[in-house]
Scaffold this motif. Sequence first.
Motif, PDB file in Angstrom:
ATOM      1  N   LEU A   1       0.753  -0.989  -0.011  1.00 48.65           N
ATOM      2  CA  LEU A   1      -0.053   0.084   0.226  1.00 48.65           C
ATOM      3  C   LEU A   1       0.787   1.361  -0.005  1.00 48.65           C
ATOM      4  CD1 LEU A   1      -2.825  -0.945   2.356  1.00 48.65           C
ATOM      5  CD2 LEU A   1      -2.790  -1.449   0.158  1.00 48.65           C
ATOM      6  N   GLU A   2       1.919   1.263   0.708  1.00 48.43           N
ATOM      7  CA  GLU A   2       2.567   2.632   0.976  1.00 48.43           C
ATOM      8  C   GLU A   2       3.408   2.628  -0.398  1.00 48.43           C
ATOM      9  OE1 GLU A   2       5.147   1.762   4.326  1.00 48.43           O
ATOM     10  OE2 GLU A   2       3.381   2.364   5.554  1.00 48.43           O
ATOM     11  N   ARG A   3       3.774   1.578  -1.272  1.00 49.24           N
ATOM     12  CA  ARG A   3       4.401   1.843  -2.549  1.00 49.24           C
ATOM     13  C   ARG A   3       3.727   2.442  -3.669  1.00 49.24           C
ATOM     14  NH1 ARG A   3       6.418  -3.391  -1.897  1.00 49.24           N
ATOM     15  NH2 ARG A   3       4.839  -4.427  -3.073  1.00 49.24           N
TER      16      ARG A   3
ATOM     17  N   ASP B   1      -2.199   6.102   4.850  1.00 49.06           N
ATOM     18  CA  ASP B   1      -3.027   5.938   6.103  1.00 49.06           C
ATOM     19  C   ASP B   1      -3.495   4.193   6.006  1.00 49.06           C
ATOM     20  OD1 ASP B   1      -4.886   6.029   8.205  1.00 49.06           O
ATOM     21  OD2 ASP B   1      -6.350   7.259   7.108  1.00 49.06           O
ATOM     22  N   VAL B   2      -2.676   3.766   6.474  1.00 54.22           N
ATOM     23  CA  VAL B   2      -2.856   2.076   6.391  1.00 54.22           C
ATOM     24  C   VAL B   2      -3.713   1.740   7.593  1.00 54.22           C
ATOM     25  CG1 VAL B   2      -1.986  -0.305   6.788  1.00 54.22           C
ATOM     26  CG2 VAL B   2      -0.684   1.680   5.388  1.00 54.22           C
ATOM     27  N   VAL B   3      -5.091   1.628   7.408  1.00 52.37           N
ATOM     28  CA  VAL B   3      -5.941   1.258   8.546  1.00 52.37           C
ATOM     29  C   VAL B   3      -5.751  -0.137   9.125  1.00 52.37           C
ATOM     30  CG1 VAL B   3      -8.455   0.766   8.919  1.00 52.37           C
ATOM     31  CG2 VAL B   3      -7.747   2.476   7.405  1.00 52.37           C
ATOM     32  N   HIS B   4      -5.739  -1.133   8.419  1.00 53.53           N
ATOM     33  CA  HIS B   4      -5.245  -2.560   9.122  1.00 53.53           C
ATOM     34  C   HIS B   4      -4.135  -3.212   8.265  1.00 53.53           C
ATOM     35  CE1 HIS B   4      -5.510  -6.218  11.093  1.00 53.53           C
ATOM     36  NE2 HIS B   4      -6.121  -6.799  10.360  1.00 53.53           N
ATOM     37  N   ASP B   5      -3.155  -3.501   8.698  1.00 52.82           N
ATOM     38  CA  ASP B   5      -2.117  -4.178   7.817  1.00 52.82           C
ATOM     39  C   ASP B   5      -2.311  -5.628   7.796  1.00 52.82           C
ATOM     40  OD1 ASP B   5       0.417  -5.131   6.754  1.00 52.82           O
ATOM     41  OD2 ASP B   5       1.496  -4.554   8.583  1.00 52.82           O
TER      42      ASP B   5
END
Length: 611
Positions: free
Chosen positions: A317-319, A324-328
Amino acid sequence: MSSGGQMGRSSVAALVVASVLGSVICFHVTASPEGVGEHHDRYNFRFVRHARDAPPVSYYNYIIVGGGTAGCPLAATLSEHSRVLLLERGGLPYGNRNVSSSYHFADALADTSPSSPAQRFVSEDGVVNARARVLGGGSCLNAGFYTRASTGYVRAAGWDARLVNASYRWVEREVVFRPGVPRWQCALREGLLEAGVTPDNGFTLDHLPGTKIGGTIFDRRGSRHTAADLLRKAHPRRLTVFLHATVSRVLFRRSRTSGAPVVAYGVVFTDPLGAQHRVYVRRNRGGGGGGEVILAAGTLGSPQLLMLSGVGPRAHLERHGIRDVVHDNPLVGQGVADNPMNSVFVPSPVPVSLSLVQVVGVTRFGSFIEGVSGSQFGIIPMIHGHRRHSFGMFSPMTGQLGTLPPKQRTPEAMRRAAEVMRRLDRRAFRGGFILEKTLGPMSTGHVELRSTDPAANPAVTFNYFRDPRDVERCARGIQAIERVVASRAFARFTYNNRTTTAATIFRRAAGTPFFPVNLMPRHPGDTRTLQQYCRETVMTIWHYHGGCHVGGVVDKDYRVMGVRGLRVIDSSTFKYSPGTNPQATVMMLGRYMGLRILKERWVSKGKDVKH
């Protein structure tokens, strides 16, 4: 699966063939190419509106993303007691002959226009595929075969068998028919039995080992009935459907309390004019608890939307700039599979009428065998500049060049294949395909974001035949097809390849690497050759699934783990494709989970939820 066929002007002509095969009567069935979609306005859905007419902000108890095979029955069921919004990125199926008519089945898959009900994508493996973009979902695009999951599948899924059966029956009362069986399909059925795919199960909706005739969502007029028809059962004042609504993300609320779960409280969607609309979950009144957001966007759409909303593998997701990662959860998008399909084209010395899938052989070694047929319209997409109705997914038009490995199915190869086909004797296009689908499969892949554009296709890798068990099953399935083609029952629809006529018809195809139709493998007794044949002629049967598995992404109640107020209810939750064809079980799941959710809400208030 599709074919073309020679059609009469009458809506239906069914002539009973003299022989009766067991309890099955063979019919010669034709459907009119015109007029079969004239019933499209039979459902006056006043609750269906265009997304551009949606208010900037609205509130509902349940927000369902995806008006497909699961989303429609789910929305209809929840509307019995709650205000429901159903968001569909496509349009209506009614009035579109490519959807409504079995005769035009292939045209929908070959349509690459922005308004097509089928959005094409090519997997990273190089296989051309399609995802639905229409109210009713995949039930608007498929070959119509309807069969339930096995009792073992239901048991392994942990479903309530009584409620499952009631949910199947609810679907079947609206959209399922017993097919008329034309001669080619009868010959396939008898050939399967002669080839050892026994017992003879006659007509049944149950998934059983052996050979059977299944249900169909095409009526005797050749008109398709889809999951969208199930919206007839909705409460018309409690359901709203917005078409051409592309959801970009789920909205989450974080509690200020440390350790409290993140809660989904709405979605954002965009209309075709680019205007954004927000929809929020309204809390249920009278102590019934809060509402929910439910994703029913399918194997590609649901994991894609989870990731766009910040639920998924953090590094991935960060790539893509999603900070704003809600759940990894690294399992989102993983375990995606597509049942590989391989086919053999069987040219016929006599004209063959149109038939989609009606007969299936369920082998005991993990292979399903089905067939589609058509007459001289055959498989060629263009003859002297005139479009012909075709076996769309087998033609150069869709890139399924069966004699070329997937990575070599380029636009240039498609052009050259079409040119070869144009030079062939037109009798070469009489016949049908016998198809093999591999159970499972054991080989799996993944869905990943290609961009943050919600309208774009994600990157999909299926890893066809990576697991050796899959290719072994395929090879045995091809051997079973060879026995069917060599059977006495099928002799009327096959050439003796030593005849002058057959040599004349196929001489131009011999030796060319660009003939895009699979004839029999040249060394059928060699298992290694058959396995190579499987790898090089692999196609899709559109039964892809996974990406939001139960136990990995969602719990047994289909709630997304790690957050609250969000569920996924569609084929992305399946670890294996149910039965020979999954549409029955996907529609059933929508009804089944709708009833379960209503029971959760209302049981505490002492109200009964009818099945």
